[in-house]
Design a protein around this motif. Sequence first.
Motif, mmCIF file in Angstrom:
data_model
loop_
_atom_site.group_PDB
_atom_site.id
_atom_site.type_symbol
_atom_site.label_atom_id
_atom_site.label_comp_id
_atom_site.label_asym_id
_atom_site.label_seq_id
_atom_site.Cartn_x
_atom_site.Cartn_y
_atom_site.Cartn_z
ATOM 1 N N UNK A 46 6.914 -16.801 37.980
ATOM 2 C CA UNK A 46 6.853 -18.062 37.250
ATOM 3 C C UNK A 46 6.429 -19.209 38.165
ATOM 4 N N UNK A 47 6.689 -19.071 39.473
ATOM 5 C CA UNK A 47 6.320 -20.093 40.447
ATOM 6 C C UNK A 47 4.992 -19.790 41.133
ATOM 7 N N UNK A 48 4.472 -18.595 40.940
ATOM 8 C CA UNK A 48 3.204 -18.220 41.564
ATOM 9 C C UNK A 48 3.174 -16.739 41.855
ATOM 10 N N UNK A 49 2.012 -16.249 42.338
ATOM 11 C CA UNK A 49 1.890 -14.814 42.600
ATOM 12 C C UNK A 49 2.768 -14.370 43.762
ATOM 13 N N UNK A 50 3.135 -13.101 43.722
ATOM 14 C CA UNK A 50 3.915 -12.521 44.818
ATOM 15 C C UNK A 50 3.033 -11.549 45.582
ATOM 16 N N UNK A 51 3.377 -11.315 46.839
ATOM 17 C CA UNK A 51 2.607 -10.428 47.701
ATOM 18 C C UNK A 51 3.147 -9.007 47.680
ATOM 19 N N UNK A 52 4.471 -8.878 47.708
ATOM 20 C CA UNK A 52 5.085 -7.561 47.749
ATOM 21 C C UNK A 52 6.553 -7.646 47.377
ATOM 22 N N UNK A 53 7.147 -6.484 47.160
ATOM 23 C CA UNK A 53 8.555 -6.440 46.791
ATOM 24 C C UNK A 53 9.116 -5.067 47.120
ATOM 25 N N UNK A 54 10.454 -4.999 47.232
ATOM 26 C CA UNK A 54 11.130 -3.732 47.501
ATOM 27 C C UNK A 54 12.560 -3.820 46.992
ATOM 28 N N UNK A 76 11.470 -9.914 48.174
ATOM 29 C CA UNK A 76 10.186 -10.330 47.599
ATOM 30 C C UNK A 76 9.476 -11.174 48.647
ATOM 31 N N UNK A 77 8.163 -10.995 48.773
ATOM 32 C CA UNK A 77 7.385 -11.833 49.679
ATOM 33 C C UNK A 77 6.222 -12.443 48.896
ATOM 34 N N UNK A 78 5.843 -13.643 49.349
ATOM 35 C CA UNK A 78 4.717 -14.334 48.719
ATOM 36 C C UNK A 78 4.106 -15.296 49.724
ATOM 37 N N UNK A 79 2.888 -15.696 49.461
ATOM 38 C CA UNK A 79 2.225 -16.687 50.292
ATOM 39 C C UNK A 79 2.192 -17.986 49.503
ATOM 40 N N UNK A 86 9.438 -14.958 52.779
ATOM 41 C CA UNK A 86 10.140 -13.715 52.459
ATOM 42 C C UNK A 86 11.554 -14.042 52.002
ATOM 43 N N UNK A 87 11.958 -13.406 50.926
ATOM 44 C CA UNK A 87 13.290 -13.600 50.357
ATOM 45 C C UNK A 87 13.974 -12.245 50.251
ATOM 46 N N UNK A 88 15.260 -12.223 50.534
ATOM 47 C CA UNK A 88 16.082 -11.039 50.299
ATOM 48 C C UNK A 88 17.129 -11.404 49.264
ATOM 49 N N UNK A 100 23.034 -13.252 45.269
ATOM 50 C CA UNK A 100 22.715 -13.830 46.582
ATOM 51 C C UNK A 100 21.199 -13.831 46.742
ATOM 52 N N UNK A 101 20.652 -14.937 47.237
ATOM 53 C CA UNK A 101 19.225 -15.054 47.514
ATOM 54 C C UNK A 101 19.078 -15.816 48.814
ATOM 55 N N UNK A 102 18.424 -15.190 49.808
ATOM 56 C CA UNK A 102 18.294 -15.773 51.132
ATOM 57 C C UNK A 102 16.822 -15.790 51.510
ATOM 58 N N UNK A 103 16.346 -16.967 51.949
ATOM 59 C CA UNK A 103 14.972 -17.079 52.443
ATOM 60 C C UNK A 103 14.971 -16.778 53.924
ATOM 61 N N UNK A 104 14.117 -15.836 54.364
ATOM 62 C CA UNK A 104 14.037 -15.456 55.781
ATOM 63 C C UNK A 104 12.929 -16.208 56.469
#
Length: 104
Positions: A46-54, A76-79, A86-88, A100-104
Motif C-alpha cells: 500500500x506504501x509502494x513496491x517491495x523487493x523481497x520477503x521471507x 520484508x525489504x523494499x527500496x 529492511x523490516x522484521x 512486533x515490527x522492527x526496522x533494521x
Amino acid sequence: MKFKEFAAGVLTGAAAGLVVKGAVDRANSAVPAEQVLKTVKDAFKKEGPIDGSWIVMKTEPFTNNVISMNVYRGGVSRIKNGVLEQYEFAADAKTGTVVELVKN
C-alpha cells in the motif's frame, strides 16, 4: 427404556461431541504462514513496491511484557528513495496479527 430412546440418546451425544471437537480444533489451529506473509506484504504494498520477503514456517514462543504466544518470524525489504529498507516482524500464529515490527 426402549431401544429407540437409548439409540437416539447415544446418537445425539455423539453428534454433540463431534461439534464440540470441531470448535476446539478450529480455536487451537494456526493461521498458515503463507497467509500471514501475504497479509504483511499487502500492507507494505500500500506504501509502494517491495523487493523481497521471507517467513519462517515454524512457530516460536514470544513474550511481550505479560503476553505470551506463538509467533511466525518474517521480514520484508523494499527500496524507498533509493535506500534499501529492511523490516522484521513477528505475527501471532493464531490470528495472523503483527505483534512486533522492527526496522533494521
